[in-house]
Write a protein that holds these residues in place. Sequence first.
Motif, PDB file in Angstrom:
ATOM      1  N   GLU A  20       0.810  -1.220   0.000  1.00 48.64           N
ATOM      2  CA  GLU A  20       0.000   0.000   0.000  1.00 48.64           C
ATOM      3  C   GLU A  20       0.852   1.282   0.000  1.00 48.64           C
ATOM      4  OE1 GLU A  20      -2.618  -0.095   3.296  1.00 48.64           O
ATOM      5  OE2 GLU A  20      -3.715  -1.902   2.608  1.00 48.64           O
ATOM      6  N   TRP A  21       2.162   1.148  -0.050  1.00 52.20           N
ATOM      7  CA  TRP A  21       3.035   2.331   0.071  1.00 52.20           C
ATOM      8  C   TRP A  21       2.792   3.314  -1.056  1.00 52.20           C
ATOM      9  CZ3 TRP A  21       6.826   5.059  -2.361  1.00 52.20           C
ATOM     10  CH2 TRP A  21       7.636   5.901  -1.553  1.00 52.20           C
ATOM     11  N   LEU A  22       2.749   2.804  -2.324  1.00 44.69           N
ATOM     12  CA  LEU A  22       2.532   3.677  -3.467  1.00 44.69           C
ATOM     13  C   LEU A  22       1.139   4.279  -3.452  1.00 44.69           C
ATOM     14  CD1 LEU A  22       4.281   1.723  -6.380  1.00 44.69           C
ATOM     15  CD2 LEU A  22       4.959   3.904  -5.405  1.00 44.69           C
ATOM     16  N   ALA A  23       0.129   3.508  -2.985  1.00 46.14           N
ATOM     17  CA  ALA A  23      -1.247   4.017  -2.927  1.00 46.14           C
ATOM     18  C   ALA A  23      -1.339   5.206  -1.978  1.00 46.14           C
ATOM     19  CB  ALA A  23      -2.193   2.893  -2.495  1.00 46.14           C
ATOM     20  N   ARG A  24      -0.689   5.125  -0.822  1.00 50.32           N
ATOM     21  CA  ARG A  24      -0.717   6.250   0.118  1.00 50.32           C
ATOM     22  C   ARG A  24       0.028   7.452  -0.442  1.00 50.32           C
ATOM     23  NH1 ARG A  24      -0.611   4.658   6.481  1.00 50.32           N
ATOM     24  NH2 ARG A  24      -2.332   3.158   6.437  1.00 50.32           N
ATOM     25  N   LEU A  25       1.130   7.207  -1.144  1.00 50.73           N
ATOM     26  CA  LEU A  25       1.867   8.305  -1.760  1.00 50.73           C
ATOM     27  C   LEU A  25       0.999   9.040  -2.758  1.00 50.73           C
ATOM     28  CD1 LEU A  25       4.458   9.923  -2.305  1.00 50.73           C
ATOM     29  CD2 LEU A  25       5.133   8.109  -3.905  1.00 50.73           C
ATOM     30  N   ASN A  26       0.192   8.274  -3.555  1.00 54.46           N
ATOM     31  CA  ASN A  26      -0.685   8.902  -4.547  1.00 54.46           C
ATOM     32  C   ASN A  26      -1.791   9.710  -3.877  1.00 54.46           C
ATOM     33  OD1 ASN A  26       0.736   7.933  -6.756  1.00 54.46           O
ATOM     34  ND2 ASN A  26      -0.362   5.974  -6.760  1.00 54.46           N
ATOM     35  N   LYS A  27      -2.324   9.226  -2.749  1.00 53.19           N
ATOM     36  CA  LYS A  27      -3.340   9.994  -2.021  1.00 53.19           C
ATOM     37  C   LYS A  27      -2.781  11.335  -1.545  1.00 53.19           C
ATOM     38  CE  LYS A  27      -6.048   6.055  -0.353  1.00 53.19           C
ATOM     39  NZ  LYS A  27      -6.500   5.302   0.855  1.00 53.19           N
ATOM     40  N   VAL A  28      -1.547  11.296  -1.030  1.00 52.91           N
ATOM     41  CA  VAL A  28      -0.918  12.534  -0.572  1.00 52.91           C
ATOM     42  C   VAL A  28      -0.712  13.484  -1.742  1.00 52.91           C
ATOM     43  CG1 VAL A  28       1.197  13.497   0.401  1.00 52.91           C
ATOM     44  CG2 VAL A  28       0.165  11.463   1.416  1.00 52.91           C
TER      45      VAL A  28
END
Length: 446
Positions: A61-69
Motif C-alpha cells: 500500500e506504500w505507493l497508494a498512500r503516496l498517490n493519495k498525498v
Amino acid sequence: MNRLFLRFLIPVLLSIALATVLVYAVITWLFGDPIEKNAERQAAPQIFLIEQYIDKAATDEWLARLNKVREVSQVQFELIPLAQALEKVDRAQVKKLQSGKIVIDAANRALFRRVDLDGERYIGSDEDVLYAQNLPIDYWFNIRLEIVRFIIVAFVLLIPIAFWSSAHWRDIQALSRVTTAIGEGELSARATTSSKASIYPLAQQINLMAGRIEQLISAQKNLLHSVSHEIRTPIARLEFALEILQDSADSDVEDKLTSAEQERRRHRIQAMQADLGELNMLVSELLNMAKLEAQGQLSKAQLDAKVLVEECLQHLPPMPAHLQLQTVLAENDLLLQVDQRLIVRAIQNLLKNAFKYAEQQIIFSVRQDSDQCLITVEDDGAGIPDSDVEKIFEPFYRLDRSRDRATGGFGLGLSIVKQIVLLHGGSVSVLKSEIGGARFDIRLPI
C-alpha cells in the motif's frame, strides 16, 4: 587623528566579521547548518506525512498512500532515480542521502529521501528517491534571521568597545590639543586626563616634559635679560673712565709726550670707544630679543603698504654710493594688520643686511600673493650657501665669510626678523635671487 581612528576601527570591524564567520562555522560543525535546521522546521508537516503516514503503510500500500498525498497536497512529490538525486544534492549531503536520511535543499525549497534501502516497497525501490518540491520553506527569511542574529551579537560586542574607545578617543584628542599647544609655544599648557585613563602615564610624562622645557626657557630668558642689564653697569663705568682718559689726553700731560706716543694713545682710545660701542649694540640687541620673546600681544593697527614702504626707507642709514635700491609696490590699496614698529624693524634689518653684502643692486618689493602679503628683499651679492640656509635665523649664527663683526654683525638681526614675523603669524624664508644673491621672503596674512 582620523588616521588613528581608522587604524583602530578597521581591525575591530574585521575582527567582528571574522568572529561571525567562525561562530557560524563552529555551530554548523557541532549542531548542523542553522539555515537547514530552520528549513526542516518549516517543512515539518511534509516530513511528518512521509515518516508517519506514507512509511507506516504496508508494503503493497506504500505507493497508494503516496498517490493519495499527491492528490491533496500542494507539494509536488516525485520518484526519481538515485543517480539523478545524487547529482542534485551537495557533496556533503551525498552520504546522508545514501544512508536513507532526509536531505533538505533549502535554496530550491525541496527535499530528498530514498524510498528504502532493501527494495521492499516495490521492485527497484532501493534505487528510487522520493523528491518533494515547492515546500513551504522561506529560504531568504532564514538567511535574514541568521544575519539579524549575528548583527545583534556584533552590536553587543561593539557596545563595550565603543564605551572604551570613546573615552580613550577623548583622552587622545585632549592630549593631541595639549601637544599642539606646546608645539606652538604655549608651554604652560598641561594635560588634565583622569588618573583612571589608559593614557594617564603618558599624559603625566608630557606634563613633566613641558614643565622642564618651560623652566629651561624661562631660566634662559631671565639669564639673557639679567646679563644684558648687568653688562650695562661695567659698560657705563668704562665709558666714564674713557671720558676721563680723553680729558687727560687734552691736558698738559699730552704736551710732554712725543707726537708718535700721542698718536698711539689716541688710536687706543678710539679702539676702546669702538669696542664699547660694539658692546652697547650687543646689549641692545639682546634686550630687544628678550622683549620680543616676552611679548605676548602685538599692538596691531591697519597699515597701508605704501606707508609701510615709506617708513622702512625713511629711517635707514645712508646707503653706500655704489649701490642702487629699487622699490616695487605692486598694489597701492594693499592693507595690512600689523604692529608697525616691529614690522618696519624686521624689514629694515633685511635692508641693512643687503647694504652689507650687495655689489650693485638691491630690490625691495611689496605685493599681494593670494591671501598673503609678500615682502621681498633681494640683492646681487654672493648669496647664502645651501648648508647655511636653515641656520642663518638662529641667534649668534654668522656665515663663515662674515665672521668679522664689522661686516657680519652679531648674528642677531635675522633671528629678530624671524621672531617678529612669527609673532604676526607669518613666515620668513631665504631663496636664491634671480639677480644673483640672496632673496628674503616675508609672508604676512592679509
